[in-house]
Design a protein around this motif. Structure first.
Motif, PDB file in Angstrom:
ATOM      1  N   LEU A  52       2.884  -1.596   9.406  1.00 14.95           N
ATOM      2  CA  LEU A  52       1.890  -2.666   9.442  1.00 14.95           C
ATOM      3  C   LEU A  52       0.680  -2.250  10.281  1.00 14.95           C
ATOM      4  CD1 LEU A  52       4.200  -5.782   9.917  1.00 14.95           C
ATOM      5  CD2 LEU A  52       2.770  -5.315   7.920  1.00 14.95           C
ATOM      6  N   ASP A  53       0.943  -1.584  11.369  1.00 16.10           N
ATOM      7  CA  ASP A  53      -0.136  -1.124  12.243  1.00 16.10           C
ATOM      8  C   ASP A  53      -1.047  -0.131  11.513  1.00 16.10           C
ATOM      9  OD1 ASP A  53      -1.320  -1.041  14.942  1.00 16.10           O
ATOM     10  OD2 ASP A  53      -0.684   1.052  14.911  1.00 16.10           O
ATOM     11  N   ARG A 102      -1.761  -0.400   8.392  1.00 17.39           N
ATOM     12  CA  ARG A 102      -2.301  -1.120   7.235  1.00 17.39           C
ATOM     13  C   ARG A 102      -1.761  -0.556   5.918  1.00 17.39           C
ATOM     14  NH1 ARG A 102      -6.637  -1.248  10.891  1.00 17.39           N
ATOM     15  NH2 ARG A 102      -7.564  -3.321  11.190  1.00 17.39           N
ATOM     16  N   ILE A 142       5.903  -9.754  13.837  1.00 26.04           N
ATOM     17  CA  ILE A 142       4.800  -9.207  13.037  1.00 26.04           C
ATOM     18  C   ILE A 142       3.504 -10.000  13.154  1.00 26.04           C
ATOM     19  CG2 ILE A 142       6.408  -8.193  11.394  1.00 26.04           C
ATOM     20  CD1 ILE A 142       5.665 -10.372   9.406  1.00 26.04           C
ATOM     21  N   TYR A 145      -0.224  -8.656  13.430  1.00 26.79           N
ATOM     22  CA  TYR A 145      -0.838  -7.935  12.314  1.00 26.79           C
ATOM     23  C   TYR A 145      -1.366  -8.867  11.228  1.00 26.79           C
ATOM     24  CZ  TYR A 145       1.849  -4.378  14.711  1.00 26.79           C
ATOM     25  OH  TYR A 145       2.375  -3.564  15.689  1.00 26.79           O
ATOM     26  N   ARG A 153      -5.009  -8.443   9.964  1.00 30.10           N
ATOM     27  CA  ARG A 153      -5.224  -7.187   9.243  1.00 30.10           C
ATOM     28  C   ARG A 153      -4.943  -7.338   7.754  1.00 30.10           C
ATOM     29  NH1 ARG A 153      -3.274  -2.241  13.135  1.00 30.10           N
ATOM     30  NH2 ARG A 153      -3.737  -3.241  15.126  1.00 30.10           N
ATOM     31  N   TYR A 154      -4.089  -8.302   7.429  1.00 32.37           N
ATOM     32  CA  TYR A 154      -3.739  -8.514   6.025  1.00 32.37           C
ATOM     33  C   TYR A 154      -4.370  -9.782   5.467  1.00 32.37           C
ATOM     34  CZ  TYR A 154      -0.576  -4.572   6.222  1.00 32.37           C
ATOM     35  OH  TYR A 154      -0.066  -3.294   6.334  1.00 32.37           O
TER      36      TYR A 154
END
Length: 230
Positions: A157-158, A160, A188, A191, A194-195
């Motif tokens: 996740l970090d 991306r 999570i 993050y 970021r999404y």
């Protein structure tokens, strides 16, 4: 040095290191580079990567590339003397860890390792990341230190990583009882933005967002039966 003597010395390493030995370990045991090259020419060893050799009688596992890369981080030290979190070594992580856990289908042939201090590798097939891992972040697979499924998901996740790939990994990790979905939702959250989830720190919303990409929901996944332990 006689071939039989050299093979005996090297067997102390190959018998405990997945059939592998590094050239530095061999040298430390009294087997110089010329002798090692002669053993390779005679068919006793194959060179797996620069500085790492495999006994030709050893069983080849799917983790051989990761095993060889991990050994080279601290090439002189025997595997059985290395702690789980090794200051001079590292841990298999990110996409490589997902592959060893049998999760997802990330397409990247490079071996990724996380080290506690910044390091570089001349091998284009090895990528080194830097992070301080805790013991709870690491497990072992056939004696090889690998980030846990939870830590692996957080690392991806970090980076991306594509949402549908991550969702598949999450689904398979939960179904394999490698991670709990409630714990995942708690961890999570950082993050989310970021999404594209406009609810900062909302891990549950991110989880639903990711799983929607593969047509399932967190609630549905949470209802899946836990597989029996072997």
């Amino acid at each position: 040095m006689k071939t039989s003597d050299a093979l005996l010395l090297l067997s102390a390493f190959t018998s405990a290191q997945w059939g592998l030995v590094t050239s530095r370990q061999a040298k430390g045991a009294g087997v110089d580079g010329v002798t090692l090259h002669r053993l390779e020419k005679a068919g006793h060893f194959d060179r797996v990567r620069h500085g790492v050799y495999a006994a030709t009688i050893a069983v080849v596992t799917e983790a051989r590339n990761e095993q060889a890369a991990w050994l080279m981080l601290n090439a002189a030290e025997p595997a059985w003397k290395r702690p789980l979190l090794e200051p001079a070594g590292g841990v298999i992580s990110h996409g490589s860890a997902a592959r060893l856990h049998g999760l997802g289908e990330l397409v990247d042939d490079r071996v990724v390792l996380t080290t506690p201090r910044r390091r570089t590798s001349r091998d284009p097939n090895v990528r080194l990341m830097t992070a301080e891992l805790l013991e709870d972040d690491v497990t072992t697979i056939d004696g090889l230190p690998v980030t846990t499924a939870l830590r692996t998901i957080l690392d991806l996740l970090d980076q991306r990583t594509d949402g549908s790939h991550i969702a598949t990994i999450i689904q398979e990790a939960v179904e394999a009882d490698l991670v709990r979905i409630d714990v995942l939702a708690e961890r999570i959250g950082p993050y989310a933005l970021r999404y594209g989830v406009r609810r900062p720190e909302d891990g549950g919303a991110l989880l639903d967002h990711l799983l929607a990409e593969i047509g399932i929901s967190a609630a549905h996944l949470a209802r899946q039966p836990t597989p029996p332990r072997p």
